[in-house]
Scaffold this active site. Sequence first.
Site, PDB file in Angstrom:
ATOM      1  N   PRO A  94      14.612  88.731 -32.432  1.00 33.70           N
ATOM      2  CA  PRO A  94      15.892  87.470 -32.948  1.00 33.70           C
ATOM      3  C   PRO A  94      15.770  86.374 -31.998  1.00 33.70           C
ATOM      4  O   PRO A  94      15.869  86.425 -30.644  1.00 33.70           O
ATOM      5  CB  PRO A  94      16.800  88.469 -32.747  1.00 33.70           C
ATOM      6  CG  PRO A  94      16.088  89.913 -33.651  1.00 33.70           C
ATOM      7  CD  PRO A  94      15.228  89.960 -32.061  1.00 33.70           C
ATOM      8  N   CYS A  95      15.993  85.186 -32.943  1.00 29.85           N
ATOM      9  CA  CYS A  95      15.108  84.508 -32.042  1.00 29.85           C
ATOM     10  C   CYS A  95      16.594  82.693 -31.693  1.00 29.85           C
ATOM     11  O   CYS A  95      16.670  82.401 -30.676  1.00 29.85           O
ATOM     12  CB  CYS A  95      14.240  83.136 -32.803  1.00 29.85           C
ATOM     13  SG  CYS A  95      14.597  82.659 -34.024  1.00 29.85           S
ATOM     14  N   GLN A  96      18.119  82.994 -32.082  1.00 28.06           N
ATOM     15  CA  GLN A  96      19.017  82.912 -31.871  1.00 28.06           C
ATOM     16  C   GLN A  96      19.190  82.613 -30.422  1.00 28.06           C
ATOM     17  O   GLN A  96      20.088  81.318 -30.150  1.00 28.06           O
ATOM     18  CB  GLN A  96      20.133  83.956 -32.132  1.00 28.06           C
ATOM     19  CG  GLN A  96      20.192  83.253 -34.187  1.00 28.06           C
ATOM     20  CD  GLN A  96      20.065  84.058 -34.679  1.00 28.06           C
ATOM     21  OE1 GLN A  96      19.102  85.344 -33.958  1.00 28.06           O
ATOM     22  NE2 GLN A  96      19.972  84.858 -36.139  1.00 28.06           N
ATOM     23  N   PHE A  98      17.074  81.989 -27.973  1.00 25.93           N
ATOM     24  CA  PHE A  98      16.219  80.813 -27.978  1.00 25.93           C
ATOM     25  C   PHE A  98      16.349  79.570 -28.544  1.00 25.93           C
ATOM     26  O   PHE A  98      15.511  78.315 -27.487  1.00 25.93           O
ATOM     27  CB  PHE A  98      15.190  81.206 -27.892  1.00 25.93           C
ATOM     28  CG  PHE A  98      14.526  82.521 -26.972  1.00 25.93           C
ATOM     29  CD1 PHE A  98      14.718  83.226 -26.076  1.00 25.93           C
ATOM     30  CD2 PHE A  98      14.615  83.578 -28.223  1.00 25.93           C
ATOM     31  CE1 PHE A  98      15.131  83.813 -25.162  1.00 25.93           C
ATOM     32  CE2 PHE A  98      13.919  85.385 -27.431  1.00 25.93           C
ATOM     33  CZ  PHE A  98      14.327  85.597 -25.343  1.00 25.93           C
TER      34      PHE A  98
END
Length: 382
Positions: A94-96, A98
């Site tokens: 999950p990229c939130q 970054f």
Amino acid sequence: MEKLTAISLFSGAGGFDLGIEAAGFETRACVEIDYHSCTTLKNNRRNGKKTGKHSFFHNAVVLQKDIRTVEPQRLLRAARLKQGEVSLVIGGPPCQSFSVFGSRKGMEDPRGTLLWEYIRMIRGIKPKAFIFENVAGLLTIDNGKVFESFLDEVCRDENGNKQYTLSHYLLNTADYGVPQFRSRLIVFGTLNGVKVSKPAPTHLPNQESQLKDLNLLATPVVGDILKGLPELPNKDIPNHIGREHSERIIERYSQLSFGERDSKTRINKLHPEKPSFTIVVGSDKGGGKGHIHPYQPREVTPRESARIQTFPDFWAFSGTSRHPIRQIGNAVPSVFAAQLASHLIKEAFNVDSTTSYEDIIETLGLSYLKTGSATDHEMVTV
């Protein structure tokens, strides 16, 4: 040609998997924590087998698990494969944590530690290759130290010996036939020592001043890919149900110009002659929204957002309201994934891959993208 098998991590609604299967891989197992995403995968697998309309995900075992509780051997058993036999591992944590749209807490955010879960899986599965996907923001967290540490670890085995040859690139999905500007960090890793080159763009957004000495297709635009969908309200096509707007919001949306941002909802009105802005995901508590329709004073439906993300119209998303939007917004666009996988097959698996963009959209059933194909537009050669 050997059977190309894959294991999918952080699978979401299956956009990445659809793409790699269109390129020639077969997903054998996947792990995803979200209930609605897993339901989406299982429902589409079942419906494909029942109706015969598609063969995607037919041999995939779906594990609804927190990846931190899953041992690599569990995934290998689900895939009916042994360590070293898996052709490809795909996925991105999950990229939130970054993202420039998120809080950018990096490794202070518990989700940031999922980078190391990805490494643990690579070491335990030992695939012949992997593709890691994430947001561009990962490059700059802690002045790039987080990403440098990730690269240094993911290429090594549990004893610290280097085993994977890596290459990484910052790519924009609009350059690969996706009707959306979406910047993504891609890392390729191979066991056989091949350093995968940067995938050559196949498309270019409509910028006439730059269309010189190139042999590329024009990137599909919003106005074209939204054509053919029925008027609202309509339940004949999955997830094509819009939000209810007040008269005040409708009036405000009506006054916006193409590309303009609404001051209250802070979402943009799409330009019909350009690719879409990046899909807005929202927070863990909800809030995921599509953009504003170019011709109608409303937000786009989940199905319209799914077209922007290059999902087939038959791929139905589980849940109501925010659930489909979050699944769609978090996905890797299927056409982009197929372009990456086709490139990897050609370079790292010593296969003369001839999978073209037209082949990809035909396999995925993306008839709405054919307006951007060579059959309907002349190749740009100036």
